[in-house]
Design a protein around this motif. Sequence first.
Motif, PDB file in Angstrom:
ATOM      1  N   HIS A  87     -26.746  27.610  42.806  1.00  0.00           N
ATOM      2  CA  HIS A  87     -27.579  28.795  43.038  1.00  0.00           C
ATOM      3  C   HIS A  87     -28.934  28.527  43.695  1.00  0.00           C
ATOM      4  O   HIS A  87     -29.508  29.423  44.299  1.00  0.00           O
ATOM      5  N   LEU A  88     -29.490  27.339  43.520  1.00  0.00           N
ATOM      6  CA  LEU A  88     -30.857  27.115  44.018  1.00  0.00           C
ATOM      7  C   LEU A  88     -31.009  25.926  44.969  1.00  0.00           C
ATOM      8  O   LEU A  88     -31.844  25.968  45.877  1.00  0.00           O
ATOM      9  N   PHE A  89     -30.219  24.874  44.764  1.00  0.00           N
ATOM     10  CA  PHE A  89     -30.375  23.689  45.604  1.00  0.00           C
ATOM     11  C   PHE A  89     -30.075  24.059  47.062  1.00  0.00           C
ATOM     12  O   PHE A  89     -29.520  25.104  47.339  1.00  0.00           O
ATOM     13  N   GLN A  90     -30.467  23.183  47.975  1.00  0.00           N
ATOM     14  CA  GLN A  90     -30.433  23.458  49.423  1.00  0.00           C
ATOM     15  C   GLN A  90     -31.467  24.532  49.773  1.00  0.00           C
ATOM     16  O   GLN A  90     -31.280  25.333  50.687  1.00  0.00           O
ATOM     17  N   GLU A  91     -32.552  24.509  49.017  1.00  0.00           N
ATOM     18  CA  GLU A  91     -33.723  25.333  49.331  1.00  0.00           C
ATOM     19  C   GLU A  91     -33.419  26.821  49.424  1.00  0.00           C
ATOM     20  O   GLU A  91     -33.943  27.526  50.279  1.00  0.00           O
ATOM     21  N   ARG A  92     -32.569  27.268  48.522  1.00  0.00           N
ATOM     22  CA  ARG A  92     -32.435  28.718  48.369  1.00  0.00           C
ATOM     23  C   ARG A  92     -33.593  29.206  47.496  1.00  0.00           C
ATOM     24  O   ARG A  92     -34.044  28.500  46.593  1.00  0.00           O
TER      25      ARG A  92
END
Length: 357
Positions: A293-298
């Motif tokens: 849900h959040l990694f990869q700069e979401r």
Amino acid sequence: MVATGRETDAWVVERPGPMATHPLRLVHKGVPDPGPGELLVEVDVCGVCRTDLHLAEGDLAPRAHGRTPGHEAVGRVVAAGPDPSDMPDALDPSDAWGAPRPGIGDRVGVAWLAGTCGVCRYCRAGRENLCPESRYTGWDRDGGFARYLLADARYVYPLPPDARDDAELAPLLCAGIIGYRALERADLPPGGRLGLYGFGASAHLTAQLALARGATVHVLTRAEEARRLALELGAASAGHAYDAPPEPLDAAILFAPVGDLVPVALAALDRGGTLAVAGIHLSDIPSLNYADHLFQERTLRSVTANTREDGRAYLAEVSGLPLRVHTVRYAFADADRALADLAGDRVTGVAVLDLRQ
Ligand SMILES: [Zn+2]
Ligand SMILES: [Zn+2]
């Protein structure tokens, strides 16, 4: 202060609770006189926003007993209080208007933001939507579910006399402006792919704004009629709320007040994408998984009210756009039915009260 002899009908939140318990009551009350810096507005139409429903049902704690909701009011100025700049204790630091204040006879809009302190660090930095002293129409001040309302002249939007129909203008004042701010907060790149979760009043206006800016819009919502409207308005796809969109999203806006959809929308984002939560009220968000849900700069962001600059910029941007404002009109006497229909998902587009009926 109440002017003698003039009376009017107003809806008030008598006992906040589910719409089935009839929290609103229609009362008869005196027409107030405008104080320093205030305008008395005769309301012609008022949009019905989900926030009015949150106020009626008590999701937002009442700030006064018997408050009149309604913060998408379009009407005419019928009286003006004394100009505070002429008064000895004038304090007018929050006045960001370069334009002359609306005068008697002018068509105006009264929206959600009703006042700020003008001196705190947020106000001084142009972030008055975050002012801890901010006040809101229908919550801190009586709103537009009444034939007359008082507003601080500095927070009233002048409306062009020849623009669109009053009923189509009213929803722009909250549904439109908040959607505009949410779209800004979602950081949609030019020509980007935008997902809209929920497709009520605000989303259907935001979709048109994004499309006019060249975006590809995917709508994800539970009501079949809303999905049909989305496609009619130019959405590239319209699926169920929990479906994956047909392509990864650069940005998404969550309009439905459903926290369960936060991880769903985050998972639909492309790398570096942003999810903005547009509502003032959201049910609990389930636990998030960092990798999904959040990694990869979401990025997950909230949207809190709006500044007057948002309102001015939005009204200017859409003044030349052929917006299709899908209204469902109710007589003033049916305000409680309009809110009950909103609560029951029976409104496609925007419910609008006609005070002239
Ligand atoms: Zn402030
Ligand atoms: Zn609203």
